[in-house]
Design a protein around this motif. Structure first.
Motif, PDB file in Angstrom:
ATOM      1  N   MET A 192       0.742  -1.092   0.133  1.00 20.29           N
ATOM      2  CA  MET A 192       0.093  -0.060  -0.197  1.00 20.29           C
ATOM      3  C   MET A 192       0.839   1.283   0.077  1.00 20.29           C
ATOM      4  O   MET A 192       1.806   1.379   0.810  1.00 20.29           O
ATOM      5  CB  MET A 192      -0.815   0.027   1.340  1.00 20.29           C
ATOM      6  N   GLU A 193       0.461   2.122  -0.980  1.00 18.11           N
ATOM      7  CA  GLU A 193       1.287   3.491  -0.809  1.00 18.11           C
ATOM      8  C   GLU A 193       0.381   4.475  -0.121  1.00 18.11           C
ATOM      9  O   GLU A 193      -0.819   4.296   0.197  1.00 18.11           O
ATOM     10  CB  GLU A 193       1.330   3.764  -2.305  1.00 18.11           C
ATOM     11  N   SER A 248      -3.529   5.773   3.535  1.00 13.14           N
ATOM     12  CA  SER A 248      -3.507   4.692   2.588  1.00 13.14           C
ATOM     13  C   SER A 248      -4.061   5.232   1.314  1.00 13.14           C
ATOM     14  O   SER A 248      -5.341   5.843   1.479  1.00 13.14           O
ATOM     15  CB  SER A 248      -4.221   3.386   3.111  1.00 13.14           C
ATOM     16  N   GLU A 249      -3.619   5.212   0.177  1.00 15.62           N
ATOM     17  CA  GLU A 249      -4.390   5.441  -1.035  1.00 15.62           C
ATOM     18  C   GLU A 249      -5.754   4.796  -1.260  1.00 15.62           C
ATOM     19  O   GLU A 249      -6.702   5.508  -2.070  1.00 15.62           O
ATOM     20  CB  GLU A 249      -3.404   5.829  -2.120  1.00 15.62           C
ATOM     21  N   ALA A 265     -13.906  -3.165 -11.412  1.00 19.63           N
ATOM     22  CA  ALA A 265     -14.070  -2.482 -10.053  1.00 19.63           C
ATOM     23  C   ALA A 265     -12.557  -2.157  -9.681  1.00 19.63           C
ATOM     24  O   ALA A 265     -12.241  -1.113  -9.334  1.00 19.63           O
ATOM     25  CB  ALA A 265     -14.422  -3.332  -9.079  1.00 19.63           C
ATOM     26  N   GLY A 266     -11.462  -2.958 -10.040  1.00 19.88           N
ATOM     27  CA  GLY A 266     -10.118  -2.540  -9.414  1.00 19.88           C
ATOM     28  C   GLY A 266      -9.615  -1.785 -10.272  1.00 19.88           C
ATOM     29  O   GLY A 266      -8.982  -0.694  -9.805  1.00 19.88           O
ATOM     30  N   ALA A 272      -4.713  -0.875  -5.386  1.00 26.07           N
ATOM     31  CA  ALA A 272      -3.660  -0.035  -5.240  1.00 26.07           C
ATOM     32  C   ALA A 272      -2.334  -0.712  -6.114  1.00 26.07           C
ATOM     33  O   ALA A 272      -1.502  -0.093  -6.595  1.00 26.07           O
ATOM     34  CB  ALA A 272      -3.107   0.333  -4.094  1.00 26.07           C
ATOM     35  N   LYS A 273      -2.224  -1.968  -6.274  1.00 27.47           N
ATOM     36  CA  LYS A 273      -1.027  -2.526  -6.841  1.00 27.47           C
ATOM     37  C   LYS A 273      -1.120  -2.786  -8.405  1.00 27.47           C
ATOM     38  O   LYS A 273      -0.190  -3.341  -8.996  1.00 27.47           O
ATOM     39  CB  LYS A 273      -0.959  -3.959  -6.049  1.00 27.47           C
ATOM     40  N   LEU A 274      -2.234  -2.626  -8.852  1.00 27.84           N
ATOM     41  CA  LEU A 274      -2.518  -2.742 -10.296  1.00 27.84           C
ATOM     42  C   LEU A 274      -1.668  -1.664 -11.201  1.00 27.84           C
ATOM     43  O   LEU A 274      -1.267  -0.497 -10.594  1.00 27.84           O
ATOM     44  CB  LEU A 274      -3.927  -2.478 -10.598  1.00 27.84           C
TER      45      LEU A 274
END
Length: 325
Positions: free
Chosen positions: A1-2, A14-15, A263-264, A296-298
């Motif tokens: 998480m950024e 957290s973003e 959604a992601g 967030a990791k996409l």
């Protein structure tokens, strides 16, 4: 998480954070405190360190659950929203006495001495022209009852008007079906060091890409009874998009973006805008927030993918949505 800075609060949040309208329940269903705590814990374990709640969510039970969670996780930050308990919901009832009472109630619900961030909960537009309201918030801040304050808005014009006061953050609807905030407001917010919390990021689920024309919603679900603004602002439900039109737009987005995880991608799209401090999707169950946090990791959107979103928005959504909010 950024993590990103939330405006003048100085909080690094957290973003992908968590909105708690549905915490411990689905729309219209009873509140379950154990589900609420499990959802908060799942969010925390996924890297989420920011929760957005409101005094009206589950009649204060959402605030209470977040407050209890803070006791074992004091490093977590949060916002709570006040004002929607006012009946009738008119500017004349945004009195100093009422605002003070709401803040005191939230302090009690959350069992804290000072609230991280208090947001006016989509007040009438005339509130932004009443400096007494914001002077009261300034006094509460000076007294230490609140650390920061801001607004949750329906319209871009309200967000811009609020910038004249000492706000720390604005919560605003921004998603693939509501692009107008990025045109001008984002730049102004950055100039004023005001954080942005992107709410209704999945357009009440339309941007999950899982709904069809045959999908049925429960009797007490606002997606069933508020499509035309019967109970509150129409823009809160499906971001004001006509349901069947939204289905067509979501299907085209899935096809042109080549994804089954709309959604992601919808959440990741919002994070392409550096003015956004965090996106705050809701979750009623732990597995939902785990899925949301993974967005967030996409990979970042390409220029071509960004243009696809704009093209679909212009084709299906812009008229009349952009001109109403």
């Amino acid at each position: 998480m950024e993590f990103r800075k939330l405006g003048k609060t100085g909080f690094n949040i957290s973003e992908v954070s968590l909105g708690t309208w549905q915490l411990g329940s689905k729309w219209g269903e009873p509140f379950d405190e154990q589900d609420a705590i499990k959802t908060l814990e799942a969010a925390y374990q996924s890297g989420v360190n920011y929760f957005d709640t409101a005094d009206i969510y589950q009649d204060g039970l959402s605030e209470h659950a977040v407050g209890q969670f803070l006791k074992s996780h004091p490093e977590v930050h949060y916002s709570t929203k006040i004002g929607r308990r006012i009946e009738p919901h008119t500017v004349s009832n945004y009195t100093p006495d009422n605002l003070i009472a709401f803040v005191e109630s939230s302090l009690n619900n959350m069992d804290v001495d000072s609230l991280d961030l208090v947001l006016l909960h989509c007040p009438p537009t005339a509130v932004y022209y009443d400096p007494t309201v914001f002077a009261t918030l300034d006094e509460l801040k000076a007294e230490g009852k609140i650390k920061n304050y801001g607004v949750s808005v329906e319209r871009v014009e309200e967000a811009i008007k609020a910038l004249q006061f000492d706000i720390s953050a604005v919560e605003i609807i921004f998603n693939m079906f509501r692009l107008r905030p990025a045109e001008n407001f984002f730049r102004l917010a950055q100039e004023h060091n005001v954080g942005i919390l992107a709410r209704v990021p999945l357009a009440s689920g339309l941007l999950s890409g899982k709904y069809t024309a045959q999908t049925q919603f429960g009797k007490e679900d606002h997606r069933n009874f508020n499509r035309n603004g019967e109970s509150f602002d129409k823009g809160e439900t499906f971001s004001g998009v006509d349901y069947l039109t939204g289905i067509k737009a979501a299907d085209e987005l899935k096809q042109r973006l080549g994804t089954d995880d709309l959604a992601g991608m919808a959440l990741r799209y919002i994070l392409m805008y550096d003015a956004v401090s965090a996106v705050i999707p809701g979750a009623s169950k732990p597995e939902q927030i785990t899925q949301n946090a993974a967005a967030a990791k996409l990979p970042a959107f390409t220029a071509e993918q960004m243009q696809i979103v704009t093209d679909v928005y212009n084709k299906y959504i812009k008229n009349p949505v952009e001109y109403l909010w």
